[in-house]
Scaffold this active site. Structure first.
Site, PDB file in Angstrom:
ATOM      1  N   CYS A   1     -46.948   1.128  -5.931  1.00  0.00           N
ATOM      2  CA  CYS A   1     -45.939   2.134  -6.257  1.00  0.00           C
ATOM      3  C   CYS A   1     -45.698   2.175  -7.766  1.00  0.00           C
ATOM      4  O   CYS A   1     -46.552   2.597  -8.510  1.00  0.00           O
ATOM      5  CB  CYS A   1     -44.665   1.859  -5.456  1.00  0.00           C
ATOM      6  SG  CYS A   1     -43.588   3.287  -5.352  1.00  0.00           S
TER       7      CYS A   1
ATOM      8  N   HIS B   1     -46.543   1.080   0.436  1.00  0.00           N
ATOM      9  CA  HIS B   1     -46.023  -0.285   0.268  1.00  0.00           C
ATOM     10  C   HIS B   1     -46.533  -1.214   1.357  1.00  0.00           C
ATOM     11  O   HIS B   1     -45.946  -1.277   2.437  1.00  0.00           O
ATOM     12  CB  HIS B   1     -44.492  -0.269   0.336  1.00  0.00           C
ATOM     13  CG  HIS B   1     -43.830   0.263  -0.880  1.00  0.00           C
ATOM     14  ND1 HIS B   1     -43.506  -0.546  -1.950  1.00  0.00           N
ATOM     15  CD2 HIS B   1     -43.434   1.501  -1.212  1.00  0.00           C
ATOM     16  CE1 HIS B   1     -42.930   0.191  -2.888  1.00  0.00           C
ATOM     17  NE2 HIS B   1     -42.883   1.443  -2.476  1.00  0.00           N
TER      18      HIS B   1
ATOM     19  N   GLU C   1     -46.205  -4.355   1.498  1.00  0.00           N
ATOM     20  CA  GLU C   1     -45.262  -5.457   1.759  1.00  0.00           C
ATOM     21  C   GLU C   1     -44.146  -5.025   2.704  1.00  0.00           C
ATOM     22  O   GLU C   1     -43.387  -5.848   3.183  1.00  0.00           O
ATOM     23  CB  GLU C   1     -44.696  -5.985   0.428  1.00  0.00           C
ATOM     24  CG  GLU C   1     -43.554  -5.191  -0.192  1.00  0.00           C
ATOM     25  CD  GLU C   1     -43.988  -3.915  -0.902  1.00  0.00           C
ATOM     26  OE1 GLU C   1     -45.174  -3.539  -0.775  1.00  0.00           O
ATOM     27  OE2 GLU C   1     -43.146  -3.283  -1.557  1.00  0.00           O
TER      28      GLU C   1
END
Lengths: 927, 253
Positions: free
Chosen positions: B96, B218, B220
């Site tokens: 990002c 993302h 994560e």
């Protein structure tokens, strides 16, 4: 020098295209809009360095003024007024200084070029931009001039004493103290009789801040007389009483700290707080909502010995303009307010890296000049950090942003009403937030774990409130000249009461100060030692002169509380509906589904980062097409194995206007339904109350407060769900055409439930392998449509407001909770705004399925489908489990109504007639 | 020296460092979080790490364009250190805001070899921030993406994620690591499947060596299957991307 950065092609300028499309509607001659950014530096900076920093070599061109990109084209510039925080300019300046460039001032300016073959009327254009693209309170539109104006240094320091031998009411008004005559007399007596001297200006200001409705909540703590009953302390006898009676084993800290604290697991506690920021948001929606979120986040950081914020919530009550605004310039139109507050929450929450996971928007015409903006924050903390205590001789340490003139008089301002000249008088009360400043401070404080004895935030009232509160038992001495300032020229009094954002106060043992300072440096956040907690009194010095000396007792306990005479709230007269419906079921459904209150909030939800921190299990929207609303959101903390946090809320101003007691029951019920239907655990559910009521000079409004707080007590004790924190915001009214309009009594109940992660499920229907059925669990649907979405849309003012027998409803919720614990439900969605049909629709879209409903209700079908009878859930259960479910919930409270089917439509059979609604068609209206 | 040290770089306003670090640690890395300031003071410290991650957030507020200040810092304060890291064959991941930083500092894709910015990430077509789950086609020919399935789901959350470039078709196919696709798996230029209007449906790219990956989604945020956004069983693919980095370092470094 001025550097102008402009997108190379029209194509790269999305903002320009958006503005063009909007402005063309009224200004047909405008062919094209282009935007650029100007950066002003008071000293020359190396150009190559600046290019790397500001210009995207792929998409941008740049010009050094006096060169311009579009010669001979009309433009307007928008930039912050002098003295208003410019976050971008500030950030650039700091970085340039770090990279050893000598600049003192960096400003950012947004420029808009308008292309037209005709002459452009600049006034008209500015009017179009106003409130859409700039706020006249903090920003200026026109041509940016390169002249630097330094705020003039204050005149020689002069200690101001105020003579109290005068018209005290007038003095209070002139100084914007918001104190009444009795309070002013009390102050006069304290100074003239006890201290035998005149007060200084800062002493008066400090007392006004500390005694303001906003800080001390004098109405809620006052004695009341209501229906011949004397209530000694309303708050203690209702909200607090409920929590103490329930005596929940998992409550850790109630009503004393910045937020209520409850147990999460063996090592961690959770805290939750919801605040309002109504008046600032009415004037400056973007800044008001942003600083509202910023403030409540600081409340969480300042709870116990600091918690880490893990989620935010937001609820907005927005007006409806029925043409009143055509001739009114001071009220910002509701659509612009909503856009502004959404953007404010978005930019602050997202930048802080805190997910915004739950909220609501409701509309009512009486919010036109006084919208409500609720902002909540949830934190997680080590259990050992749950309590704070200031120790004698601790350093008073200020951390975070610098102090400027922002928000002077915020606390006293929010305690008064909004009038047509609010924009003029209170421009200082508007604050602009800088989330990055707060994020740096948060990161630093997290690393300071164990190094300080107490912490609190600088909210309303600034240092005055924070230090005053923390030093209540120890006393405090502050040296105001030590406070770091944004710019020269603040008086001692302004330093003390400024509400500049992003600041907190720590109580630090002297031996730890150096460590704390180091951590501050690591995170680029300023840490300053400004005084000592000692001396029993509150004392302020400015350049060695004593400018304030007050007894803590007078400051904190001196506020006179008067018995308030309350009269019953004037309830809506309920009666059976006589008029016949003049609309078809189809029309009614489309109208309700597309109504502002019901329709999808996706455009808002999408703009919020609801997944940062990677802890969000259930998101606000879900299902395969990603647009089915869940009743609550669920957080699953990184280190947690089994436990999770379910967050929901309930609010209903439409009922509030009609019947305060029924509204109170309904919103508690809704909050409970929301968390339980997601898989929350009633036995570990905790509530927050936020009361927003009208003019406290109106005895019926006072009556509404009494009725609502007692209803809170009654129902929560039955549910055994304690309040852990709350806040009230009073005097929410505005003057329009010389008429005072009070907001409808509004209570927001936020619910937080600690549950097991395997109890959590999504709200929508599922296609199951084994046969399953759709059921309504809960109260029998009655003809209760007064205040419903259907009646509001068709302006029908008859019928009955949904009523709750609290004994019965509490029992239903408890039994529903048993179903949760035994994992008997496949899906569950509560019935609220819009009634059963809306719930069925929302349940279908998640998996793009349909349902076949067969009902034997004796009600007219429209009444059955749109009634908002409380304490009802739509659930899906395996047919094998039906007997078991019936045994738990009771036959009376369970109705099998149909099946989930693959075809995406809602089929309803009622009294031998059948009706079909395609969900695809409804979706078009819902979006 | 232990080669399993990973580094998460934090600037003022970075906000995904903890969850990124959480995954790195659980995958087996010894992870550290260092601030940009700490690194500038001691740039040599970068040599300790085999894997550098720029996580998501709003570095320095992104007020003058996303990632610009950190990319300026890389260019003007840490350039040689990053070159050495890359020359040593070590890995870099930008997620990002981290992707924006890699692109604007010229580290990615650097096809010309002269470390100039070649592509950009600009405002979404919608001109506002957006958080949603997307379906991605995976180019499995990179260190980070091998043994992922053909298609994965991950959340995106950004305001400036529209990828623009001027490479030819063949080149961009090779650089592309993730592509936004529609439900049927076809690369999409339509909103919302392609949430920002990225050219060639690009959601993430690698450099020619495949050792530097930048991506808007993302990984994560998909660490547990329960985080998936609807009722369908899907493995938490996010973790696999980090595991691949670990495996590479174990076997090849």
């Amino acid at each position: 020098m001025i550097l102008e950065v402009v997108p190379k092609q029209d194509y790269f300028d999305s903002l320009g295209q958006i503005i063009k499309n909007e402005i063309k509607k009224s200004e047909h001659s405008i062919k094209k809009v282009r935007t650029s950014n100007l950066y002003f530096f008071d000293k020359d900076v190396d150009l190559n360095f600046l290019k790397d920093l500001l210009v995207d070599s792929i998409t941008d061109d740049f010009y050094i003024h006096p060169q311009h990109p579009f010669e001979n084209t009309f433009y307007i510039d928008i930039y912050y007024k002098n003295g208003v925080m410019d976050p971008a300019g500030e950030t650039l300046k700091n970085y340039l200084i770090k990279s050893s460039f000598q600049v003192n001032d960096v400003k950012t300016i947004r420029r808009f070029y308008l292309f037209s073959e005709e002459k452009i009327n600049s006034e008209k254009v500015i009017k179009f931009f106003k409130n859409r693209y700039f706020n006249p309170l903090v920003e200026q539109a026109g041509e940016f001039k390169e002249k630097i104006k330094f705020l003039s240094r204050d005149k020689e320091f002069e200690l101001k004493y105020i003579d109290l031998d005068c018209d005290l009411e007038k003095l209070s008004k002139d100084m914007v103290l918001s104190l009444n005559l009795e309070e002013m007399k009390m102050i006069k007596e304290y100074f003239y009789k006890k201290l035998k001297r005149k007060p200084t200006d800062v002493e008066l200001e400090t007392i006004a801040q500390t005694w303001s409705e906003h800080c001390v909540h004098k109405t809620f703590k006052s004695p009341f007389r209501y229906k011949n009953k004397r209530i000694k302390n309303l708050f203690k006898e209702t909200i607090m009483k409920s929590s103490y009676e329930i005596n929940h084993p998992d409550t850790v800290s109630l009503f004393t700290d910045n937020a209520g604290i409850i147990k999460f697991d063996q090592f961690n506690n959770i805290c939750f707080k919801v605040e309002t920021h109504n008046h600032p948001s009415a004037l400056e929606p973007y800044g008001g909502a942003g600083t509202g979120i910023g403030g409540v986040i600081r409340d969480i950081i300042g709870t116990g010995l600091s918690a880490k914020p893990i989620a935010n919530t937001d609820v907005f009550c927005i007006g409806i303009d029925e043409g009143e605004l055509a001739e009114n310039d001071f009220i910002i139109p509701p659509d612009e307010i909503l856009k502004g507050v959404v953007a404010g929450v978005r930019d602050y929450g997202n930048r802080m890296g805190i997910p915004t996971i739950n909220g609501a928007v409701c509309y009512h015409k009486k919010f036109l000049g006084n919208p409500l903006v609720f902002a909540g924050s949830i934190g997680i903390m080590k259990s050992r950090n749950s309590f704070k205590k200031v120790k004698q001789n601790d350093y008073i340490v200020l951390i975070g942003g610098r102090t400027g003139r922002d928000g002077i008089h915020g606390a006293t301002f929010s305690s008064t009403s909004l009038t047509e000249d609010s924009q003029e008088i209170s421009s200082g009360a508007v604050q602009i937030g800088n989330p990055i400043e707060e994020k740096k401070m948060l990161d630093a404080i997290m690393e300071m774990d164990g190094l300080f004895n107490a912490i609190t935030d600088c909210g309303a009232g600034g240092l005055s409130s924070a230090v005053g509160e923390m030093g209540e038992e120890t006393g405090a001495i502050v040296y105001l000249e030590k406070v770091p300032l944004k710019y020269e020229g603040l008086s001692y009094s302004e330093i003390w009461i400024s509400e500049s954002q992003e600041r907190m106060v720590l109580s630090v043992p002297p031996k730890n100060f150096e460590k704390i300072k180091k951590i501050g440096e690591k995170y680029n956040t300023e840490v300053t030692h400004i005084g000592y907690f000692k001396g029993k009194k509150l004392e302020l010095y400015y350049n060695e002169k004593n400018v304030l000396s007050l007894d803590m007792d007078f400051l904190h306990k001196g506020v006179p509380l008067y018995e308030k005479k309350a009269l019953p709230y004037i309830n809506f007269k309920e009666k059976k509906r006589k008029t016949k419906y003049k609309f078809s079921l189809d029309d009614a459904l489309l109208k309700v589904i597309s109504s502002k209150n019901v329709r999808s909030k996706e455009w808002i939800v999408r703009q919020y980062d609801h997944e940062v921190q990677s802890q969000t299990l259930i998101k606000p929207l879900g299902g395969k097409p990603n647009n089915s609303p869940n009743d609550s959101s669920v957080l699953y903390p990184l280190d947690s194995k089994e436990k999770c946090i379910v967050v929901g809320c309930g609010i209903n101003p439409r009922y509030g206007e009609l019947n305060v007691k029924k509204m109170t029951y309904a919103v508690i019920d809704e909050a409970i339904r929301n968390v339980l239907s997601q898989g929350g655990d009633l036995e570990h559910t905790f509530l927050l109350d936020n009361f927003c009521f009208g003019d406290v000079k109106n005895p019926h409004t006072l009556g509404a407060i009494v009725e609502s707080t007692f209803a809170c007590y009654d129902y929560t004790v039955k549910l055994k769900t304690p309040f852990i924190s709350g806040k009230d915001s009073l005097n929410n009214y505005f003057i329009m055409k010389n008429k005072e309009i009070e907001i409808p009594p509004t209570l927001l109940i936020s619910a937080l439930s600690i549950s097991d992660v395997d109890m959590i499920r999504s709200s929508y229907f599922k296609i199951t392998q084994k046969p399953s059925s759709i059921l309504i669990l809960g109260k029998e649907t009655k003809d209760e449509l007064a205040g419903s979405i259907l009646y509001s849309e068709y302006k029908i003012d008859e019928g009955f407001v949904p009523n709750i027998d609290i004994q019965e409803s509490a029992k239903i919720h408890k039994n529903f909770n048993e179903l949760n614990k035994r994992r008997l439900l496949i899906s569950a969605h509560d019935i609220s705004d819009g009634g059963l049909i809306v719930t069925l629709f929302e349940s279908c879209i998640g998996n793009d399925v349909g349902c076949e409903i067969n009902t034997d209700s004796k009600l007219e079908l429209i009444d059955f489908l749109f009634s908002e009878t409380q304490t009802r859930y739509v659930v899906q259960v395996y047919d094998d489990d039906l007997d078991y479910v019936e045994k738990i919930i009771g036959k009376k409270y369970m109705k099998i109504i149909g099946k989930v089917v693959k075809t995406p439509s809602i089929k309803i059979k009622h009294k031998r007639k059948s009706y079909t609604f395609e969900t695809k068609k409804l979706l078009k209206y819902y979006r | 020296m232990d080669k399993f040290y990973s580094l998460v770089i934090k600037a003022d306003g970075t906000n995904c460092e903890l969850e990124t670090s959480f995954i790195l640690k659980n995958v087996g890395f010894k992870n550290e979080i260092l601030t940009v300031g700490e690194i500038i003071q001691d740039p040599k410290i970068l040599e300790k790490f085999s894997f550098i991650v720029f996580p998501g957030g709003f570095s320095y507020g992104d007020y003058t364009g996303s990632g610009r200040i950190v990319s300026s810092i890389i260019k003007h304060h840490l350039f040689e250190n990053f070159q050495k890291h890359i020359k040593d064959g070590k890995l870099i991941l930008g997620i990002c805001n981290g992707f924006q930083i890699l692109v604007k500092s010229g580290l990615l894709p650097n096809t010309s070899g002269n470390w100039q910015q070649e592509v950009s990430l600009i405002f979404n077509d919608s001109f506002h921030y957006e958080d949603r789950w997307v379906k991605l086609l995976v180019n499995k020919n990179t260190i980070f993406t091998k043994n992922l399935p053909d298609y994965i789901y991950l959340p995106v959350a950004h305001g400036e994620g529209k990828f623009i470039h001027s490479f030819d078709k063949e080149k961009i196919e090779k650089l592309g690591a993730f592509f936004y696709v529609d439900e049927k798996g076809k690369k999409s230029m339509d909103y919302p499947q392609n949430p920002n209007g990225s050219f060639d449906s690009i959601a993430g790219i690698v450099d020619d060596t495949g050792k530097i990956l930048g991506m808007m989604p993302h990984p994560e945020r998909f660490r547990d299957e329960k985080q998936f956004y609807f009722d369908e069983k899907n493995d938490p693919y996010g973790i696999i991307i980090f595991e691949n980095a670990y495996r590479y370092i174990k076997e090849e470094l």
